[in-house]
Scaffold this active site. Structure first.
Site, short mmCIF file in Angstrom:
data_model
loop_
_atom_site.label_atom_id
_atom_site.label_comp_id
_atom_site.label_asym_id
_atom_site.label_seq_id
_atom_site.Cartn_x
_atom_site.Cartn_y
_atom_site.Cartn_z
N PRO A 177 34.64 36.77 31.62
CA PRO A 177 35.65 37.13 32.61
C PRO A 177 36.31 38.45 32.25
O PRO A 177 36.59 38.71 31.07
CB PRO A 177 36.66 35.99 32.52
CG PRO A 177 35.93 34.85 31.93
CD PRO A 177 34.87 35.44 31.05
N GLY A 178 36.52 39.29 33.23
CA GLY A 178 37.24 40.54 33.00
C GLY A 178 36.40 41.68 32.48
O GLY A 178 36.93 42.73 32.14
N THR A 179 35.08 41.49 32.42
CA THR A 179 34.26 42.60 31.93
C THR A 179 33.87 43.56 33.05
O THR A 179 33.16 44.53 32.81
CB THR A 179 32.97 42.09 31.24
OG1 THR A 179 32.44 41.02 32.01
CG2 THR A 179 33.26 41.62 29.84
N GLY A 180 34.32 43.28 34.27
CA GLY A 180 34.14 44.26 35.34
C GLY A 180 33.00 43.97 36.30
O GLY A 180 32.48 44.89 36.93
N LYS A 181 32.60 42.71 36.43
CA LYS A 181 31.49 42.38 37.33
C LYS A 181 31.86 42.67 38.79
O LYS A 181 31.12 43.35 39.51
CB LYS A 181 31.11 40.90 37.17
CG LYS A 181 30.64 40.55 35.78
CD LYS A 181 30.28 39.09 35.66
CE LYS A 181 31.46 38.15 35.84
NZ LYS A 181 32.49 38.26 34.79
N HIS A 183 55.67 32.34 4.94
CA HIS A 183 54.34 32.05 5.47
C HIS A 183 53.62 33.35 5.87
O HIS A 183 52.52 33.63 5.42
CB HIS A 183 54.46 31.10 6.67
CG HIS A 183 53.16 30.72 7.30
ND1 HIS A 183 52.59 29.48 7.16
CD2 HIS A 183 52.31 31.43 8.08
CE1 HIS A 183 51.45 29.43 7.81
NE2 HIS A 183 51.25 30.61 8.39
N GLU A 184 54.30 34.15 6.68
CA GLU A 184 53.66 35.38 7.17
C GLU A 184 53.47 36.38 6.02
O GLU A 184 52.45 37.07 5.95
CB GLU A 184 54.48 36.02 8.29
CG GLU A 184 54.60 35.16 9.56
CD GLU A 184 53.26 34.74 10.14
OE1 GLU A 184 52.26 35.47 9.97
OE2 GLU A 184 53.20 33.65 10.75
P1 ADP Z 1 35.12 40.09 36.38
O1 ADP Z 1 34.74 40.05 37.81
O2 ADP Z 1 33.98 40.44 35.46
O3 ADP Z 1 35.84 38.87 35.90
P2 ADP Z 1 36.70 42.26 37.26
O4 ADP Z 1 35.63 43.11 37.79
O5 ADP Z 1 37.48 41.49 38.24
O6 ADP Z 1 36.14 41.27 36.16
O7 ADP Z 1 37.64 43.15 36.35
C1 ADP Z 1 39.02 43.00 36.35
C2 ADP Z 1 39.70 44.33 36.19
O8 ADP Z 1 39.50 44.86 34.90
C3 ADP Z 1 39.17 45.38 37.13
O9 ADP Z 1 39.81 45.33 38.35
C4 ADP Z 1 39.47 46.67 36.38
O10 ADP Z 1 40.80 47.07 36.64
C5 ADP Z 1 39.38 46.26 34.94
N1 ADP Z 1 38.09 46.64 34.36
C6 ADP Z 1 37.16 45.80 33.85
N2 ADP Z 1 36.11 46.49 33.37
C7 ADP Z 1 36.35 47.78 33.58
C8 ADP Z 1 35.63 48.99 33.31
N3 ADP Z 1 34.44 48.98 32.69
N4 ADP Z 1 36.19 50.16 33.68
C9 ADP Z 1 37.39 50.19 34.28
N5 ADP Z 1 38.12 49.09 34.57
C10 ADP Z 1 37.63 47.90 34.21
ZN ZN Z 2 49.67 31.29 9.53
MG MG Z 3 35.08 38.64 39.23
#
Ligand code: ADP
Ligand code: ZN
Ligand code: MG
Length: 616
Positions: free
Chosen positions: A208-212, A428-429
């Site tokens: 998730p969040g890799t930009g698909k 601890h820390e």
């Molecule tokens: P996914 O669909 O893989 O879960 P998203 O395409 O929705 O992820 O990415 C979420 C946001 O993260 C995007 O709207 C963008 O703002 C940012 N983002 C992720 N990858 C990139 C990238 N390679 N370059 C620029 N922005 C990115």
């Molecule tokens: Zn600890």
């Molecule tokens: Mg997505």
């Protein structure tokens, strides 16, 4: 319901307005500009006798007289009787009357009809208008309910929020693949001549969040062909049994617009392995998935529709989807490396005002493991922090602060610790940090804090110097010792242990077990235990099947224990040896609550702590 009621009121208002409008129109039609005044027959007779009348018009029962002064008067005569007869009764001689020009008018056609029809027509018109409005509204509602077999296919408009490849940092190979796909659509002949088969489907895999989704939108922006997109979950929302027909509809629409691209986001929502039966309602998914397979097989050779799909769960995808002729191309979106992180930060800093000395590289260095979405979020958090301080530009310190916020959640300064808790947390820390500083192979400490953040009571932020794809045995050992440093410190100092170390223990145990069973880093040498289904690219274990005897199992347990015990001893020894440094660091933490890298490094210097190697 509220909305329905509102529009009902609106309709009533419109009807009333229409009614008033009609009234005004008719009122003006029937009133002539110089309205004749009403007079009595008696009056008329008198005027005729005194020769003041120049002209008389009779229209049915209405008598209109024009007087010498130009004014007009109107009166009614008896229905049956003629005018002369009526006037005679009022003493007007027939001779006198004959001297005045008399005009007999037939009641004009439309006025007559209006007079007859309007009273009965008006209510009918009003009712008609009302019914029309009501129906129109009902139809709008019904069309939403009746359309469930239609896909909510959205045609991506390249003019609104246009995203291009320039907005996507890194991901070079993936972009290359997608550029090729777009080229297929634009120049099919080139590929046909070379005998290349046009791909049917491209699957984007990534955490998730890799930009698909972003990348798919960029393809839309670059494509120059219609780009339809739908989220797979929309196929199966609301009603049972609509998934298949929606799928059919989506493909039909895309085919009609061919050459085109159809993007199915989050395809795992329906692409789950058939028959797996995880969660209820898998029949619905199955049917939808089958329909997708049928549609993809059904593409004629020359149809130029390419299906893009995105998922972060390739492990649960039905193998049938991955067969040649379907999603035969798969591209993986990795987490960004340091250069890509810097580029992503740059992209998201474009429309923000930043201080001149902001150094993206430093932020990229401190954010290994962050996804593109995390980095976008980081830039946004930094902007919020700057705004909260009423600063007009984002400064480097805001960015640093934002890293921690994204990493660990917001600071919970409101959570007040009792003095005793504060002391335990500080030791601890300090224990973690000191062990990390004393071992060559441990990651450097960037920050220590005893302010609660997210789930953690306090934290020691240590970050690798560079992105790391391989881990060595020495690094793991150092990690173990440093992870147990908090526990060891509490033990050394208070001769007691708090619950604050429980998460550390879970992490350490997991690492130690993996060293033994998966990485061959124990006395067993080069062997793995347990057949593990692992998603290489997600680094997640799905399940482990035991393939060793009970005897080996207990030996494994003993070896894990040995690793943990050694790491624990190492940590205790270090803290024992540097007791003064530990006390100084803990005291400093209790007064300052957070210690940054520079002042930590200074303290290490002061106590002349030299890092050593921990090996077994
Ligand atoms: P996914 O669909 O893989 O879960 P998203 O395409 O929705 O992820 O990415 C979420 C946001 O993260 C995007 O709207 C963008 O703002 C940012 N983002 C992720 N990858 C990139 C990238 N390679 N370059 C620029 N922005 C990115
Ligand atoms: Zn600890
Ligand atoms: Mg997505």
């Amino acid at each position: 319901m509220r909305i329905l009621f509102k529009s009902f009121i609106k309709n009533i208002l419109i009807v009333i307005l229409a009614f008033v409008g009609i009234m005004i129109v008719f009122a003006s039609l029937f009133s002539s500009s110089t309205a004749p005044r009403d007079i009595t027959l008696n009056e008329l007779a008198n005027k005729i006798n005194s020769q003041e009348v120049t002209h008389i018009t009779v229209e049915e029962n209405t008598v209109t007289a024009t007087f010498k002064d130009g004014t007009e008067g109107t009166t009614k005569k008896e229905t049956e009787a003629g005018l002369s007869e009526t006037l005679k009764n009022y003493g007007v001689e027939a001779k006198t009357l004959q001297q005045i020009p008399l005009e007999m008018k037939d009641p004009s056609g439309w006025k007559l009809w209006m007079n007859i029809l309007l009273p009965s027509l008006l209510p009918i018109i009003l009712i008609g208008v009302f019914i029309w409005f009501t129906f129109r509204q009902a139809r709008a509602g019904a069309s939403q309910a009746m359309n469930f077999g239609r896909s909510n296919l959205k045609l991506f408009s390249p003019f609104k929020d246009k995203v291009t490849f320039a907005d996507v940092a890194g991901l070079k190979e993936v972009k290359q693949e997608l550029i090729e796909v777009v080229d297929f659509l634009k120049n099919p002949k080139k590929y046909a001549d070379a005998g290349a088969q046009i791909p049917r489907g491209v699957l984007l895999l990534g955490m998730p969040g890799t930009g698909k989704t972003l990348l798919a939108r960029a393809v839309a922006g670059e494509a120059g062909v219609p780009f339809f997109h739908i989220s797979a979950s929309e196929f199966v929302e609301m009603f049972v049994g609509v998934g298949a027909s929606r799928t059919r509809d989506a493909f039909l629409t895309a085919k009609k617009a061919s050459p085109s691209i159809l993007f199915i986001d989050e395809i795992d929502a329906i692409g789950r392995e058939r028959g797996a039966g995880v969660g209820g309602g898998h029949d619905e998914r199955e049917q939808t998935l089958n329909q997708i397979l049928v549609e993809m097989d059904g593409f004629e050779k020359e149809s130029r529709v390419i299906v893009l799909a995105a998922t972060n769960r390739p492990d649960i995808l039905d193998p049938a989807l991955l067969r040649p002729g379907r999603f035969d191309r798969r591209v993986t979106l990795d987490l960004p490396d340091i250069n890509d992180r810097e580029a992503i930060l740059r992209i998201h800093g474009r429309n923000k005002s930043l201080a001149k000395d902001v150094d993206y590289r430093q932020i990229a260095v401190r954010t290994p493991g962050f996804s593109g979405a995390d980095l976008a979020n980081l830039m946004n958090e930094a902007a919020i922090l700057a705004a909260r301080e009423n600063k007009t530009v984002i400064e480097q310190s805001h960015l640093y602060e934002a890293i921690e916020k994204v990493l660990l959640g917001p600071e919970r300064r409101s959570r007040t610790l009792s003095t005793q808790e504060k002391e335990i947390t500080a030791y601890h820390e300090a224990g973690h940090a000191l062990v990390a500083a004393s071992l060559k192979d441990a990651d450097p400490v960037h920050k220590i804090s005893i302010i609660a953040r997210g789930q953690a009571g306090g934290y020691t932020l240590k970050l690798p110097i560079e992105d790391r794809y391989l881990h060595t045995r020495k690094q793991f050992l150092a990690d173990l010792a440093m992870t147990l440093g908090g526990y060891a410190s509490e033990e050394n100092t208070f001769k007691d242990i708090s619950t604050g170390a429980s998460n550390d223990l879970a992490v350490a145990s997991e690492v130690a077990r993996r060293m033994v069973t998966r990485y061959g880093m124990s006395k067993f040498g080069p062997i793995t235990f347990g057949k593990t289904q692992e998603l290489i690219f997600l680094g997640k274990e799905i399940s482990t099947e035991r393939n060793y005897s009970d005897k080996v199992a207990s030996e494994i347990d003993a070896e894990v224990e040995h690793l943990l015990a050694s790491a624990h001893k190492m940590a205790k020894d270090i803290l024992h040896k540097h007791k003064e440094a530990l006390d100084a660091l803990a005291q400093k933490l209790m007064t300052e609550e957070t210690i940054e890298k520079e002042s930590f490094d200074a303290l290490i210097e002061e106590f002349k702590i030299k890092p050593t190697t921990f090996s077994l």
